[in-house]
Design an enzyme around this catalytic site. Structure first.
Site, PDB file in Angstrom:
ATOM      1  N   GLY A 236       0.733  -1.404  -0.059  1.00 41.66           N
ATOM      2  CA  GLY A 236      -0.047   0.105   0.071  1.00 41.66           C
ATOM      3  C   GLY A 236       0.810   1.341  -0.153  1.00 41.66           C
ATOM      4  O   GLY A 236       1.952   1.056   0.260  1.00 41.66           O
ATOM      5  N   PRO A 237       0.143   2.463  -0.254  1.00 38.02           N
ATOM      6  CA  PRO A 237       0.970   3.716  -0.323  1.00 38.02           C
ATOM      7  C   PRO A 237       1.558   3.938   1.007  1.00 38.02           C
ATOM      8  O   PRO A 237       1.184   3.416   2.195  1.00 38.02           O
ATOM      9  CB  PRO A 237       0.080   4.691  -0.484  1.00 38.02           C
ATOM     10  CG  PRO A 237      -1.353   4.001  -1.116  1.00 38.02           C
ATOM     11  CD  PRO A 237      -1.132   2.708  -0.728  1.00 38.02           C
ATOM     12  N   PRO A 238       2.395   4.804   1.169  1.00 37.65           N
ATOM     13  CA  PRO A 238       3.200   5.151   2.394  1.00 37.65           C
ATOM     14  C   PRO A 238       2.203   5.869   3.543  1.00 37.65           C
ATOM     15  O   PRO A 238       1.231   6.542   3.007  1.00 37.65           O
ATOM     16  CB  PRO A 238       4.278   6.260   2.074  1.00 37.65           C
ATOM     17  CG  PRO A 238       4.553   6.037   0.682  1.00 37.65           C
ATOM     18  CD  PRO A 238       3.233   5.442  -0.047  1.00 37.65           C
ATOM     19  N   THR A 240      -0.239   4.673   5.298  1.00 36.19           N
ATOM     20  CA  THR A 240      -1.418   3.742   5.204  1.00 36.19           C
ATOM     21  C   THR A 240      -1.506   2.797   6.622  1.00 36.19           C
ATOM     22  O   THR A 240      -2.610   2.410   6.944  1.00 36.19           O
ATOM     23  CB  THR A 240      -1.779   3.184   4.218  1.00 36.19           C
ATOM     24  OG1 THR A 240      -0.877   2.257   3.656  1.00 36.19           O
ATOM     25  CG2 THR A 240      -2.136   4.271   2.984  1.00 36.19           C
ATOM     26  N   GLY A 241      -0.588   2.587   7.222  1.00 36.63           N
ATOM     27  CA  GLY A 241      -0.692   1.854   8.481  1.00 36.63           C
ATOM     28  C   GLY A 241      -0.088   0.273   8.277  1.00 36.63           C
ATOM     29  O   GLY A 241      -0.369  -0.506   9.119  1.00 36.63           O
ATOM     30  N   HIS A 459      -7.375  35.658 -10.532  1.00 32.33           N
ATOM     31  CA  HIS A 459      -6.823  34.245 -10.922  1.00 32.33           C
ATOM     32  C   HIS A 459      -7.633  33.315 -10.051  1.00 32.33           C
ATOM     33  O   HIS A 459      -8.238  32.492 -10.422  1.00 32.33           O
ATOM     34  CB  HIS A 459      -5.081  34.200 -10.713  1.00 32.33           C
ATOM     35  CG  HIS A 459      -4.803  32.742 -11.205  1.00 32.33           C
ATOM     36  ND1 HIS A 459      -4.291  32.352 -12.314  1.00 32.33           N
ATOM     37  CD2 HIS A 459      -4.877  31.493 -10.288  1.00 32.33           C
ATOM     38  CE1 HIS A 459      -3.607  31.239 -12.240  1.00 32.33           C
ATOM     39  NE2 HIS A 459      -4.239  30.367 -11.203  1.00 32.33           N
ATOM     40  N   GLU A 460      -7.503  33.550  -8.665  1.00 30.18           N
ATOM     41  CA  GLU A 460      -8.283  32.599  -7.720  1.00 30.18           C
ATOM     42  C   GLU A 460      -9.808  32.802  -8.013  1.00 30.18           C
ATOM     43  O   GLU A 460     -10.459  31.709  -7.849  1.00 30.18           O
ATOM     44  CB  GLU A 460      -7.841  33.044  -6.211  1.00 30.18           C
ATOM     45  CG  GLU A 460      -6.452  32.601  -5.853  1.00 30.18           C
ATOM     46  CD  GLU A 460      -5.944  31.544  -6.183  1.00 30.18           C
ATOM     47  OE1 GLU A 460      -6.690  30.450  -6.493  1.00 30.18           O
ATOM     48  OE2 GLU A 460      -4.505  31.073  -6.637  1.00 30.18           O
ATOM     49  N   HIS A 463     -10.946  30.609 -10.879  1.00 32.62           N
ATOM     50  CA  HIS A 463     -11.194  29.252 -10.348  1.00 32.62           C
ATOM     51  C   HIS A 463     -12.410  29.038  -9.684  1.00 32.62           C
ATOM     52  O   HIS A 463     -13.131  27.889  -9.894  1.00 32.62           O
ATOM     53  CB  HIS A 463      -9.992  28.832  -9.271  1.00 32.62           C
ATOM     54  CG  HIS A 463      -8.728  28.381  -9.925  1.00 32.62           C
ATOM     55  ND1 HIS A 463      -8.505  27.914 -11.065  1.00 32.62           N
ATOM     56  CD2 HIS A 463      -7.306  29.044  -9.619  1.00 32.62           C
ATOM     57  CE1 HIS A 463      -7.100  27.752 -11.317  1.00 32.62           C
ATOM     58  NE2 HIS A 463      -6.606  28.449 -10.561  1.00 32.62           N
TER      59      HIS A 463
END
Length: 671
Positions: A236-238, A240-241, A459-460, A463
């Site tokens: 699993g990804p870093p 995640t336990g 700009h914001e 969005h």
């Protein structure tokens, strides 16, 4: 009592270095005394020597041929003269007659002898001239043995450092370098983690709970003819336990638990890794039933034959071969199970992944919204909060966060509250912590000109406007023009957690991302470099649509994605140059279409865009409520909120019943 403790200080601890220092002092002392450096012997010159000879003061001249030195001994009458009073007393001399009063360094021996002979003849002297050689046995011995002592000392030092320090135990001494470095956990003292401390990960917990049950009650499974699995791989990804899950297994199993990292097998000496693997499994078999946990197994489990350009014997491959042999070699009745964790399962060797070694692969994924709520409950236990926090709200505010990220949010919120001199942590502290982790440190003192600030605001606002008007764009949470980290402004969204994504959803997200540059074009008729991160994001999305997911009509239902991970070792593209040109054309076409679409949306709502930007310049931070005052209620908001609430609670709320459903219920009741 206090006085007694002061008068009897603690004695210094004995150290072996004291013995080494004493031996060195004795050797130096012998060298010093033996050479006569502490006697009153005085150096003289050739002219003074000739003068002493003429006066008849010299009894004997001892010429040392190997050191080009002459020792001068005076007569007893000469010692009474004032001119020789500096050499009369010799306190460190063992015998006055054995020590010379003067010493002379001569040049050419033949000339020196001729001068003395001439002076003796002229003055009719009976001075004795003798010859001798000197040898400093202690100095020669030290010079001869010193290189070997240095080499042996450096070798011992390096061996102690490379084998894990100078302490005792396995791996601590030179001859224990092949011993395993695994730490044996005692369930009574070393670990307190249990499955109650692991929130979420329901499927993974079920798998590892069954492994614990295998060890506690093996007859339940073997009596039916089944075999206990030999290994389980946590992928699993870093964050995640995976390691936390292994700690919980150590706390629940009540059996010996050997824990170590894949890098603990790697050493510069040939054969050490394989020897440590053998020793590890030998210890586990002796204490069976037992569990071996290897964290970051990709350090030794990478596919063999990769990156070995030298053609030499690879120590890492030998370690992997020994691990493969041990896992497939011990019998099923030894009750030894191997747990391993990695976030790079694509680079592991196929032989390691086959059935019979790691029988089970447990995927530990990023937590969903319900699991994030459970993780917050675990990490909020030690946090002193000022109010009852809405955990559903916090879970919604942290999409894509891993368990480690959520733990960091809770810790950062406590630090922020302490920095503000608060007595407890509030909801706003958690929101500030999320902003701090995602966006970076707030930089209110950053020097920004009025023109740049206005450009950032529009700009914001671009969005926010485009995302508000598009159906599949993520709903807005807040917009800020306060610089954080590397960004000059930010728009915060609450993305919907989807398992599959359709082309129209990806295009709406790309259009909202390009809304910032489109706003600069609509308002100022100029563009700037402030859209770098936006362009990077949409380029990756468009490339994924064309080359990975097969969502482009021109390229068709093709993908150039290699899930095995072997493509990283290739040096050629999996398509022709003509196809590469078509891919580039389609990527550019998708992005330009969404950019023009964003410009059209902003042109149609230009007055509202200006109002929003002016309010942003005034307040610096605006929220969803400000957009509702300007744009009105978002037409797609109700549907999203209802779905999100259903997904969050895991059960549907009471829905409105149509007229047809009422009639059907009445018919059933009448029957």
């Amino acid at each position: 009592m206090a006085k007694e403790s002061n008068t009897n200080p603690k004695k210094p601890r004995f150290s072996s270095w004291w013995i080494y220092g004493l031996i060195a002092i004795l050797l130096i002392g012998f060298q010093f005394f033996g050479s006569g450096n502490l006697s009153s012997t005085k150096k003289t010159t050739t002219s003074e020597l000739q003068e002493y000879l003429r006066n008849g003061d010299i009894e004997k001249i001892l010429i040392i041929t190997n050191t080009r030195q002459a020792k001068v001994f005076l007569t007893n009458e000469a010692l009474q003269k004032d001119v020789h009073k500096d050499v009369k007393d010799q306190p460190f001399a063992l015998s006055p007659s054995a020590s010379p009063q003067y010493v002379l360094d001569y040049g050419d021996l033949q000339n020196f002898e001729n001068e003395i002979k001439d002076l003796k003849t002229e003055n009719n002297l009976d001075t004795i001239v003798d010859y001798d050689t000197e040898s400093n046995y202690l100095g020669d011995f030290l010079i001869g043995i010193l290189p070997f002592v240095l080499i042996i000392g450096i070798w011992i030092y390096l061996m102690r450092r490379m084998s894990g320090g100078g302490g005792g135990g396995a791996g601590g001494q030179i001859f224990n370098i092949g011993k395993s470095k695994a730490k044996l956990f005692d369930e009574k003292t070393d670990t307190r983690t249990s499955f109650k401390d692991v929130a979420g990960l329901e499927g993974a917990k079920e798998e590892v709970e069954e492994i614990v049950e295998f060890l506690k009650n093996p007859d339940k499974y073997t009596s039916l003819g089944g075999k206990i699995p030999k290994g389980a791989l946590l992928v699993g990804p870093p964050g995640t336990g995976k390691t936390l899950l292994a700690k919980a297994v150590a706390g629940e199993a009540k059996v010996p638990f050997f824990s170590l990292s894949g890098s603990d097998f790697v050493e510069m000496f040939v054969g050490v890794g394989a020897s440590r693997v053998r020793d590890l499994f030998k210890q586990a078999k002796d204490k069976s039933p037992a569990i071996i946990f290897i964290d970051e197994i990709d350090a030794i489990g990478r596919a063999r034959g990769k990156n070995n350009f030298t053609g030499s014997n690879d120590e890492r491959e030998n370690t992997l071969n020994q691990l493969l042999t041990e896992m497939d070699g011990f019998g099923t009745n030894t009750n030894v199970i191997v747990l391993a964790a990695t976030n790079r399962a694509d680079v592991l060797d196929k032989a390691l992944m086959r059935a019979g070694r790691f029988d089970r692969q447990i995927y530990v994924d990023l937590p969903d919204i319900r699991e994030r709520k459970e993780i917050f409950e675990v990490h909020l236990r030690p946090i002193k909060t000022a109010e009852t926090l809405d955990l559903d709200f916090l879970a919604r505010q942290t999409p894509g966060f891993s368990g480690a990220d959520i733990a960091n949010v809770c810790n950062e919120a406590a630090l922020i509250a302490a920095r503000k001199e608060k007595k407890a942590v509030t909801k706003q502290d958690f929101l500030d912590a999320v902003d701090r982790i995602v966006g970076g440190l707030e930089k209110k003192n950053k020097i920004i000109t009025a023109g740049e600030k206005k450009t950032i605001a529009y700009h914001e606002a671009g969005h926010a406007t485009v995302s508000w008007m598009l159906e599949h764009a993520a709903p807005l949470v807040k917009v800020t023009i306060v610089p954080r980290g590397q960004s000059l402004g930010a728009a915060w969204y609450l993305p919907e957690e989807r398992l599959i994504v359709r082309p129209e959803q990806m295009k709406d997200e790309m259009c909202a991302t390009l809304g910032g540059r489109a706003a600069e074009k609509v308002i100022f008729d100029k563009i700037s470099t402030g859209a770098l991160s936006d362009l990077e994001k949409v380029t990756k999305q468009a490339r994924a649509m064309v080359t990975i997911y097969g969502l482009n009509e021109e390229i068709g239902n093709l993908t150039y994605y290699d899930s095995s991970g072997q493509s990283e070792y290739g040096f050629t593209k999996p398509y022709s140059e003509e196809t590469a040109q078509r891919i580039d054309t389609e990527i550019s076409k998708i992005i330009e279409e969404q950019y023009q679409r964003a410009v059209e949306v902003l042109e149609a709502n230009k007055d509202k865009l200006i109002t929003l930007a002016e309010r942003l310049l005034e307040k610096e931070v605006i929220f969803k409520e400000d957009l509702e005052k300007i744009f009105g209620q978002r037409p797609f908001e109700k549907e999203f909120d209802q779905k999100g609430q259903e997904n969050l609670n895991g059960e549907k709320k009471t829905e409105e019943i149509t007229v047809e459903e009422k009639e059907e219920e009445e018919k059933k009741e009448n029957k």
